[in-house]
Design an enzyme around this catalytic site. Structure first.
Site, PDB file in Angstrom:
ATOM      1  N   HIS A  37       1.053  -1.277  -0.154  1.00  7.45           N
ATOM      2  CA  HIS A  37       0.182   0.281  -0.009  1.00  7.45           C
ATOM      3  C   HIS A  37       0.582   1.347  -0.168  1.00  7.45           C
ATOM      4  O   HIS A  37       0.266   2.542  -0.760  1.00  7.45           O
ATOM      5  CB  HIS A  37      -0.889   0.029   1.046  1.00  7.45           C
ATOM      6  CG  HIS A  37      -1.930  -1.148   1.537  1.00  7.45           C
ATOM      7  ND1 HIS A  37      -1.781  -2.265   2.303  1.00  7.45           N
ATOM      8  CD2 HIS A  37      -3.255  -1.276   0.409  1.00  7.45           C
ATOM      9  CE1 HIS A  37      -2.894  -2.764   2.492  1.00  7.45           C
ATOM     10  NE2 HIS A  37      -3.867  -2.533   0.997  1.00  7.45           N
ATOM     11  N   MET A 185       2.377  -9.474  -0.787  1.00  6.60           N
ATOM     12  CA  MET A 185       2.406  -8.899  -0.028  1.00  6.60           C
ATOM     13  C   MET A 185       0.567  -8.654   0.287  1.00  6.60           C
ATOM     14  O   MET A 185       0.326  -8.575  -0.900  1.00  6.60           O
ATOM     15  CB  MET A 185       3.087  -7.378   0.647  1.00  6.60           C
ATOM     16  CG  MET A 185       4.427  -7.398   0.977  1.00  6.60           C
ATOM     17  SD  MET A 185       4.559  -5.794   1.279  1.00  6.60           S
ATOM     18  CE  MET A 185       6.491  -5.963   1.516  1.00  6.60           C
TER      19      MET A 185
HETATM   20  P1  AMP Z   1      -6.513  -3.165  -0.479  1.00  8.72           P
HETATM   21  O1  AMP Z   1      -6.232  -2.738   0.369  1.00  8.72           O
HETATM   22  O2  AMP Z   1      -6.097  -5.381  -0.304  1.00  8.72           O
HETATM   23  O3  AMP Z   1      -7.846  -3.753  -1.391  1.00  8.72           O
HETATM   24  O4  AMP Z   1      -5.049  -2.928  -1.692  1.00  8.72           O
HETATM   25  C1  AMP Z   1      -5.410  -1.597  -2.127  1.00  8.72           C
HETATM   26  C2  AMP Z   1      -4.633  -1.733  -3.466  1.00  8.72           C
HETATM   27  O5  AMP Z   1      -2.981  -2.242  -2.913  1.00  8.72           O
HETATM   28  C3  AMP Z   1      -5.310  -2.185  -4.372  1.00  8.72           C
HETATM   29  O6  AMP Z   1      -5.107  -1.293  -5.939  1.00  8.72           O
HETATM   30  C4  AMP Z   1      -4.243  -3.517  -4.376  1.00  8.72           C
HETATM   31  O7  AMP Z   1      -4.044  -4.243  -6.073  1.00  8.72           O
HETATM   32  C5  AMP Z   1      -2.749  -2.967  -4.145  1.00  8.72           C
HETATM   33  N1  AMP Z   1      -2.404  -4.093  -3.465  1.00  8.72           N
HETATM   34  C6  AMP Z   1      -2.315  -4.665  -2.496  1.00  8.72           C
HETATM   35  N2  AMP Z   1      -1.707  -5.746  -1.995  1.00  8.72           N
HETATM   36  C7  AMP Z   1      -0.195  -5.161  -2.824  1.00  8.72           C
HETATM   37  C8  AMP Z   1       1.083  -5.592  -3.143  1.00  8.72           C
HETATM   38  N3  AMP Z   1       1.751  -6.733  -2.745  1.00  8.72           N
HETATM   39  N4  AMP Z   1       1.749  -5.077  -4.462  1.00  8.72           N
HETATM   40  C9  AMP Z   1       1.139  -4.451  -5.315  1.00  8.72           C
HETATM   41  N5  AMP Z   1      -0.249  -3.504  -5.065  1.00  8.72           N
HETATM   42  C10 AMP Z   1      -0.535  -4.559  -3.880  1.00  8.72           C
END
Ligand code: AMP
Length: 289
Positions: A37, A185
Site C-alpha cells: 500500500h 504482500m
Molecule cells: P487492498 O487494501 O488489499 O484492497 O489493496 C488496495 C490496493 O493495494 C489495491 O490496488 C491492491 O492491488 C494494492 N495492493 C495490495 N497488495 C499489493 C502488493 N503486494 N503489491 C502491489 N499492490 C498491492
C-alpha cells in the site's frame, strides 16, 4: 494529514483543491497497510500534487461465506503510516454514508472481463468493487488513481470501466510488491500460521519456475506449463488450488500459446486463507521486493 469521514466534505475538499490548480491522485484501499500500500501511495505522490487515500472495507465485495467481519482492521497503525507517507487526506467513509440503510439501486457492472478467474470464483465480487470505486471516483474526482498489479484482474476491470464511462482519470499500475522471500504482500497474510506461510511460497516458486521455462527453455505451450505449475502447487495437502490460468493481460482471455501478453494467474486456499498471485511472464521483473 486531514482525516475526512463524510463524502460531502471529501467532495468539497477536492473541489477547493482543483480550484487552487492542484492535481489529485487517489489510492483506494481496504486498510491494514503494508509496504505494498505504501508503495502505491509513493507512486501517487510522485505523479500528482495531492494524494487522497481512501480506506473502506467494502461490505458488498465480500460474499456471504467470505471474511468481511474478520477482515483485518488497524486504524491507528494505518493513520500513522499514511501520515508518515505525507498523504494529504485519509478518507474514511462510514458504511452508512456509502450504502444508506434504504439501500442503493445503482450498480456498476463490467461484463466479460469479470466472468473468469476471481470473477468466476467470487460471484458478485467485481460488481461490489466497481460500484464502490465508481462512488469513490465521483466523490474524490481524482485526476489519477493508483492500483496494484497484485489484483491484476481488478486493474483490468477498473481500466475498462473508466474507458467505458469516459471518466477523465488516468489509471496507474504498480508492480506486485513482495516480501524478501517472494510472498506477495497482502493484508490477509496475517491469517497464515508459520507452516501455512511456508506453504504459500509455492505461488512464488511456481512463478519463478514458469519464468525459467519460458525464458530459458523456450516453452510456449500453455497446457504443459500449467501442468508443471499445478505439480509445484499441488505438493502440499494444505494448499487447495482455486485456479491456475494463463490469460492475456488485456482481455483476460485464456491462452493456449504463451506470448508477450501472457499472465500466469494463480488463486489458492492455504488452510482457510485465500491467496492470489500473478506474473506477467515477459515483464522485466516478477514483482518488486
Ligand atoms: P487492498 O487494501 O488489499 O484492497 O489493496 C488496495 C490496493 O493495494 C489495491 O490496488 C491492491 O492491488 C494494492 N495492493 C495490495 N497488495 C499489493 C502488493 N503486494 N503489491 C502491489 N499492490 C498491492
Amino acid at each position: 494529514m486531514q482525516i475526512i469521514r463524510l463524502p460531502v466534505e471529501m467532495a468539497a475538499w477536492s473541489q477547493k483543491t482543483v480550484i487552487k490548480g492542484h492535481s489529485i491522485a487517489l489510492v483506494p484501499t481496504m486498510g491494514c497497510f503494508h509496504e505494498g500500500h505504501l508503495r502505491l501511495m509513493r507512486m501517487a505522490k510522485s505523479t500528482a500534487d495531492c494524494v487522497v487515500v481512501s480506506l473502506f472495507v467494502n461490505p458488498v465485495q465480500f460474499g456471504p461465506q467470505e471474511d468481511f467481519s474478520e477482515y483485518p482492521r488497524n486504524f491507528n497503525h494505518d493513520t500513522a503510516l499514511a501520515q508518515k507517507e505525507k498523504v494529504d487526506v485519509l478518507f474514511l467513509p462510514e458504511a452508512a454514508a456509502m450504502y444508506p440503510e434504504q439501500g442503493i439501486c445503482t450498480k456498476v457492472i463490467v461484463a466479460e472481463l469479470t466472468s473468469g478467474l476471481c470473477g468466476a470464483k467470487r460471484p458478485g465480487h467485481f460488481e461490489g468493487v466497481t460500484t464502490v470505486v465508481a462512488k469513490l471516483f465521483n466523490i474524490v474526482r481524482p485526476h489519477k488513481a493508483v492500483f496494484g498489479l497484485k489484483d491484476f484482474q481488478q486493474l483490468a476491470v477498473i481500466k475498462q470501466m473508466v474507458y467505458d464511462l469516459n471518466w477523465p482519470i488516468t489509471i496507474l499500475a504498480h508492480p506486485v510488491v513482495r516480501e524478501d522471500d517472494g510472498l506477495a504482500m497482502s493484508s490477509r497474510n496475517i491469517y497464515l500460521s508459520p507452516a501455512e506461510r511456508a506453504y504459500a511460497l509455492c505461488l512464488f516458486k511456481s512463478i519463478t519456475h514458469a519464468r525459467h521455462r519460458v525464458h530459458e527453455d523456450g516453452f510456449n505451450d500453455a497446457a504443459l506449463l500449467l501442468a508443471e505449475v499445478r505439480q509445484i502447487i499441488g505438493i502440499h495437502d494444505d494448499v487447495v488450488i482455486e485456479y491456475i490460468s494463463l490469460v492475456d493481460r488485456n482481455r483476460l482471455v485464456v491462452q493456449k500459446k504463451i506470448d508477450i501478453d501472457s499472465v500466469l494467474a494463480l488463486a489458492v486456499k492455504v488452510g482457510s486463507t485465500r491467496l492470489i498471485d500473478n506474473d506477467m511472464l515477459f515483464a522485466e521483473n516478477k514483482g518488486v521486493p
